[in-house]
Design a protein around this motif. Structure first.
Motif, PDB file in Angstrom:
ATOM      1  N   PHE A  63       0.864  -1.064  -0.099  1.00  0.00           N
ATOM      2  CA  PHE A  63      -0.105   0.207   0.032  1.00  0.00           C
ATOM      3  C   PHE A  63       0.715   1.205  -0.167  1.00  0.00           C
ATOM      4  O   PHE A  63       0.499   2.343   0.312  1.00  0.00           O
ATOM      5  CB  PHE A  63      -0.843   0.239   1.288  1.00  0.00           C
ATOM      6  N   ASP A  92      -1.667  -3.062  -5.194  1.00  0.00           N
ATOM      7  CA  ASP A  92      -2.635  -3.324  -6.282  1.00  0.00           C
ATOM      8  C   ASP A  92      -2.712  -2.358  -7.498  1.00  0.00           C
ATOM      9  O   ASP A  92      -3.225  -1.525  -7.535  1.00  0.00           O
ATOM     10  CB  ASP A  92      -4.198  -3.165  -5.582  1.00  0.00           C
ATOM     11  N   PHE A 136      -0.483  -7.211  -7.168  1.00  0.00           N
ATOM     12  CA  PHE A 136      -1.505  -8.154  -6.615  1.00  0.00           C
ATOM     13  C   PHE A 136      -2.453  -8.223  -7.991  1.00  0.00           C
ATOM     14  O   PHE A 136      -3.440  -7.900  -7.953  1.00  0.00           O
ATOM     15  CB  PHE A 136      -2.288  -7.875  -5.545  1.00  0.00           C
ATOM     16  N   ARG A 150     -16.681  -8.164  -8.301  1.00  0.00           N
ATOM     17  CA  ARG A 150     -15.313  -8.222  -8.702  1.00  0.00           C
ATOM     18  C   ARG A 150     -15.212  -8.789 -10.034  1.00  0.00           C
ATOM     19  O   ARG A 150     -14.350  -8.718 -10.640  1.00  0.00           O
ATOM     20  CB  ARG A 150     -14.549  -9.067  -7.784  1.00  0.00           C
ATOM     21  N   LYS A 183      -4.545 -13.994  -9.012  1.00  0.00           N
ATOM     22  CA  LYS A 183      -5.448 -14.168  -7.957  1.00  0.00           C
ATOM     23  C   LYS A 183      -6.798 -14.526  -8.195  1.00  0.00           C
ATOM     24  O   LYS A 183      -6.994 -14.350  -9.591  1.00  0.00           O
ATOM     25  CB  LYS A 183      -5.192 -13.227  -7.026  1.00  0.00           C
ATOM     26  N   HIS A 184      -7.756 -15.005  -7.534  1.00  0.00           N
ATOM     27  CA  HIS A 184      -7.453 -15.260  -6.048  1.00  0.00           C
ATOM     28  C   HIS A 184      -7.465 -16.953  -6.113  1.00  0.00           C
ATOM     29  O   HIS A 184      -8.721 -17.446  -6.450  1.00  0.00           O
ATOM     30  CB  HIS A 184      -8.596 -14.795  -5.299  1.00  0.00           C
ATOM     31  N   MET A 227      -1.747 -15.336  -5.536  1.00  0.00           N
ATOM     32  CA  MET A 227      -2.715 -14.866  -4.195  1.00  0.00           C
ATOM     33  C   MET A 227      -3.548 -16.037  -3.917  1.00  0.00           C
ATOM     34  O   MET A 227      -4.339 -16.356  -5.071  1.00  0.00           O
ATOM     35  CB  MET A 227      -2.995 -13.608  -4.258  1.00  0.00           C
ATOM     36  N   TYR A 230     -10.214 -15.967  -0.556  1.00  0.00           N
ATOM     37  CA  TYR A 230     -10.734 -15.713   0.945  1.00  0.00           C
ATOM     38  C   TYR A 230     -11.528 -16.911   1.277  1.00  0.00           C
ATOM     39  O   TYR A 230     -11.605 -17.541   2.457  1.00  0.00           O
ATOM     40  CB  TYR A 230     -11.574 -14.629   1.063  1.00  0.00           C
ATOM     41  N   ASP A 262      -4.421 -13.907   0.839  1.00  0.00           N
ATOM     42  CA  ASP A 262      -5.205 -12.620   0.536  1.00  0.00           C
ATOM     43  C   ASP A 262      -5.277 -11.865   1.868  1.00  0.00           C
ATOM     44  O   ASP A 262      -4.642 -12.515   3.074  1.00  0.00           O
ATOM     45  CB  ASP A 262      -6.567 -12.877   0.232  1.00  0.00           C
ATOM     46  N   MET A 294      -0.303 -12.006   4.336  1.00  0.00           N
ATOM     47  CA  MET A 294      -0.718 -10.576   4.273  1.00  0.00           C
ATOM     48  C   MET A 294      -1.290 -10.061   5.503  1.00  0.00           C
ATOM     49  O   MET A 294      -2.557 -10.783   5.777  1.00  0.00           O
ATOM     50  CB  MET A 294      -1.493 -10.301   2.822  1.00  0.00           C
ATOM     51  N   TRP A 399     -10.568   0.585  -7.964  1.00  0.00           N
ATOM     52  CA  TRP A 399      -9.252  -0.049  -7.894  1.00  0.00           C
ATOM     53  C   TRP A 399      -8.092   0.729  -8.456  1.00  0.00           C
ATOM     54  O   TRP A 399      -7.048   0.342  -9.159  1.00  0.00           O
ATOM     55  CB  TRP A 399      -9.132  -1.339  -8.540  1.00  0.00           C
ATOM     56  N   GLU A 488     -14.733  -4.861  -5.411  1.00  0.00           N
ATOM     57  CA  GLU A 488     -14.543  -5.769  -4.224  1.00  0.00           C
ATOM     58  C   GLU A 488     -15.937  -5.281  -3.316  1.00  0.00           C
ATOM     59  O   GLU A 488     -15.791  -3.818  -2.935  1.00  0.00           O
ATOM     60  CB  GLU A 488     -13.383  -5.762  -3.473  1.00  0.00           C
TER      61      GLU A 488
END
Ligand code: NOJ
Length: 730
Positions: A63, A92, A136, A150, A183-184, A227, A230, A262, A294, A399, A488
């Motif tokens: 970040f 990201d 990511f 998403r 991902k994911h 990645m 969830y 994630d 993470m 994003w 998201e």
């Protein structure tokens, strides 16, 4: 040499420092960047992370996108840490860092791997310049439920297109100097009801045939990271699944990079009711194959030194993290040149690439009576309507974090610049700015949408927009979703145009002024009325910082649209899930009455997209009418531009297996290529159809199989292509 260096570093690390190498922290610069839902003290979080950096307790940060900050934090890691191991900075970087590209679903709609690769290489160049080593992205989750917010981050519903787009992004990012993190992993797009983070229950058949191919393609393209996801996949949290993260990813596909969880997903193995406590969560994470956790605070991997049975797994993970740092050159050159970073971020060439990408990703859904392109010379006045037409923040989509709104070109700006002095371009908002019912988790990064002006009166505003339309030669209405209505944690239960947008569109169309609808979206919306009443509909998605220029290029014909839908566009949410690659029912003749209250067809099929010319397909032939199961055949078709101007077309090849050990989808995309043909030009396009394109995963055999059977082949400009032939496989 590399290995020796890694072993030497590893040997020096204490158990706590090893756990530190396996920990990635968020670093929030502003307290407002911390989501209150995370339950973290926003003021304390950065200080706690800096303290951990000083004691060698951090392997990676995320970040941070400011070069002065990456340098400062890197210095804390190196100078405070007895072994001086620099951190990896992840971020990201989804569709651009400073130069914002169209959102990923839009880039996929270009069906143009080169455009996609070039775009992500620009994003990577900007990222690396500010000190970011790893993104990511790409999100390669297949999405067949557009209620899932998403869907905007991926390449849509199809595994073949998804695999090509995934590989192109990996090549772009990594060719541009940063690690790509597909991902994911895996199955996140199948969350129940499209509700974000809900469980996914995917049969083995679907998993291998539909959801895993883009991941495999990304791994084969050399992705350095993966990645985890969830949600629970078939009852086991994906972030704790040894089967996924080790058996499939490493043992079957030979992945040699590192796996990151994630955000907080290792800790949440406990929340899911899978792990007993944070220590158990940490142990299960690392043993399943999560190399790097993470975390926002209190990582589960803090407990790793107390898990002796994980010692070998921990060492293996630390080696992978060190190898990534070494390979990227971070160990030898940890700092960035801040002046150089500023220059790279301002590179005008990057804007040119973004503009071209936005031109190529727009999809012309409808163009009755050739309303488009507009002839600027023949127009006296243009009405531009709808709040999205003049919202910089919405133009660049969700994003994005490091954008520059001052350089963002809205649709209104673009039309004003391109229309020329002789054309009067006037704007009316028309309807109130609609807010999401619930605030978005990303609102903390600023909505920046122009608010309704003081004294805004909806009735008056609608009337003046309609008057403006009536008094203009053409009305361009920009509708869709605000950018924080998708992404998201932004799933929806309906696909309707939010707020009073349909009312505005209907009132404008009723004036009789030729109307063009521009859709700004990342998911299909309910356009049933528009598709029957508005002559021209151009899907421009969230087109990025050069979006308005690109849209104007398309509206006035400086460029011709050539994008194609990467998903089936349903008529209404009640048809979901709807995708073209389904199998036949026992009553296929009844397919037009799947619901008694709605057509069974989509509003627009997968692969659909028009342009300012027309194309005809002919002479479809297969190299051999009969081939062995392990043989390749080639399929060729003539494509002719039968219209009056140069234009792009995406030539698509679909296959269907007539019979075999399983019932296979009615059609599956197995080849595509984007061509640009001059007026009257014919090109013969050839595709290879080998065992790789014909094999499928069989649930009972639990392996890939190839059947001796008959294949139908179609070639054309969408998934409803009619030109067909067959070949046999012995
Ligand atoms: C959670 C999201 O699911 C993931 O895609 C993202 O990369 C991380 N947060 C980090 O922002």
């Amino acid at each position: 040499m590399t290995e020796e260096r890694i072993e030497a570093m590893l040997a020096e690390l204490s158990p706590a420092e090893k756990a530190g190498q396996l920990t990635q922290y968020f670093y929030f610069k502003l307290p407002g960047e911390v989501d209150p839902a995370l339950g973290v003290d926003a003021g304390e979080q950065p200080r706690a992370v800096e303290a951990a950096l000083g004691r060698g307790g951090v392997g990676s940060l995320l970040f941070v996108a400011d070069p002065a900050e990456t340098n400062r934090l890197q210095r804390l890691a190196i100078e405070g840490n007895p072994h001086g191991i620099p951190v990896l900075f992840g971020f990201d970087v989804i569709h651009g860092l400073r130069t914002i590209f169209p959102v990923p679903i839009a880039m996929a709609a270009s069906w143009d791997p080169e455009t996609i690769e070039r775009g992500q290489a620009v994003a990577a160049r900007e990222a690396r310049a500010v000190g970011i080593h790893w993104t990511f992205a790409p999100m390669v989750d297949i999405a067949r439920d557009p209620r899932w917010g998403r869907i905007i981050e991926g390449a849509g519903e199809d595994p073949f297109l998804g695999a090509a787009v995934a590989a192109a992004q990996v090549r772009g990012f990594q060719g541009g100097g940063i690690i790509a993190g597909p991902k994911h992993f895996a199955g996140y797009g199948a969350s129940l009801g499209g509700r974000d983070y809900d469980e996914a229950n995917i049969s083995e058949y679907e998993l291998w045939n539909t959801y895993l191919p883009p991941f495999r393609a990304a791994v084969e393209a050399g992705a350095g990271n993966i990645m985890t996801a969830y949600m629970d996949l078939n009852g086991v949290p994906a972030s704790g699944s040894h089967w996924l993260l080790t058996k499939v990813l490493r043992d079957t596909w030979g992945f040699t990079g590192f796996v990151v969880s994630d955000a907080n997903a290792v800790k949440s193995l406990e929340t899911h009711g899978f792990a007993a406590d944070p220590a158990d969560a940490g142990a299960r994470g690392v043993l399943a194959g999560v190399d790097l956790e993470m975390a926002v605070s209190e990582p589960a991997y803090d407990h790793l030194p107390g898990v002796p049975e994980a010692a070998d797994a921990i060492d293996a993970s630390v080696r992978r993290i060190l190898a990534a740092k070494l390979r990227l050159g971070v160990l030898d050159e940890p700092y960035v040149d801040e002046d150089r970073a500023r220059e790279i971020l301002a590179d005008p060439q990057h804007r040119a690439v973004a503009r071209e990408a936005a031109r190529r990703s727009a999809v012309l859904l409808r163009n009755e009576g050739d309303v488009l392109p507009l002839d600027a010379a023949a127009l006296g006045s243009i009405a531009v309507l709808g709040p999205l037409a003049d919202s910089r923040r919405d133009t660049i989509g969700p994003w994005v974090f490091d954008f520059d709104l001052d350089e963002t070109v809205t649709v209104l700006d673009g039309i004003r610049r391109a229309a020329g002095d002789g054309v009067r371009v006037e704007y009316a908002q028309g309807i109130p700015v609609t807010q999401r019912v619930f605030p978005s988790m990303f609102d903390m990064f600023g909505g920046n949408r122009p608010a309704d002006p003081d004294g805004f009166d909806p009735a008056l505003e609608l009337a003046s927009a309609v008057d403006l339309a009536a008094a203009s030669d053409v009305a361009i209405v920009v509708l869709g979703e605000y950018q924080n209505m998708i992404g998201e944690s932004a799933s929806r239960s309906s696909l309707e145009l939010p707020g009073a947008q349909l009312e505005l569109l209907q009132a404008v169309a009723a004036t009789g002024t030729p109307t063009v609808l521009l859709v700004m979206n990342g998911r299909p919306l309910d356009l049933r009325w528009a598709a029957g009443h508005v002559p021209a509909i151009l899907d421009v998605w969230y087109p990025g910082s050069q979006g308005g220029n690109a849209v104007a290029d398309l509206l006035f014909g400086a460029a011709a649209p050539g994008g194609k839908l990467p998903f089936t566009w349903p008529r209404t949410a009640g048809q979901i899930p709807m995708f073209y690659g389904h199998t036949r029912s026992h009553e296929p003749q009844n397919q037009y009455r799947r619901y008694w209250d709605e057509e069974s067809t989509p509003l627009f099929p997968f692969g659909h997209g028009l342009t300012y010319s027309t194309f005809e397909y002919a002479n479809l032939s297969v190299s051999a009418g009969s081939a062995g199961v392990d043989d390749e055949v080639t399929v060729s078709v003539d494509v002719t531009n039968t219209g009056g101007r140069e234009a792009p077309e995406v030539v698509q090849l679909y296959l269907h297996q007539r019979h075999g050990r399983a019932s296979r989808p009615v059609r599956e995309l197995k080849g595509f290529t984007r061509v640009v043909l001059a007026a009257g030009e014919t090109r013969r396009v050839t595709f290879t159809v080998g065992p790789e394109q014909r094999r499928y995963w069989h649930a009972a055999v639990r392996d890939w199989v190839l059947d001796a059977t008959t294949f139908d082949v179609w070639a054309g400009g969408s998934s409803t292509a009619e030109l067909t032939t067959t070949f046999e496989v012995r």
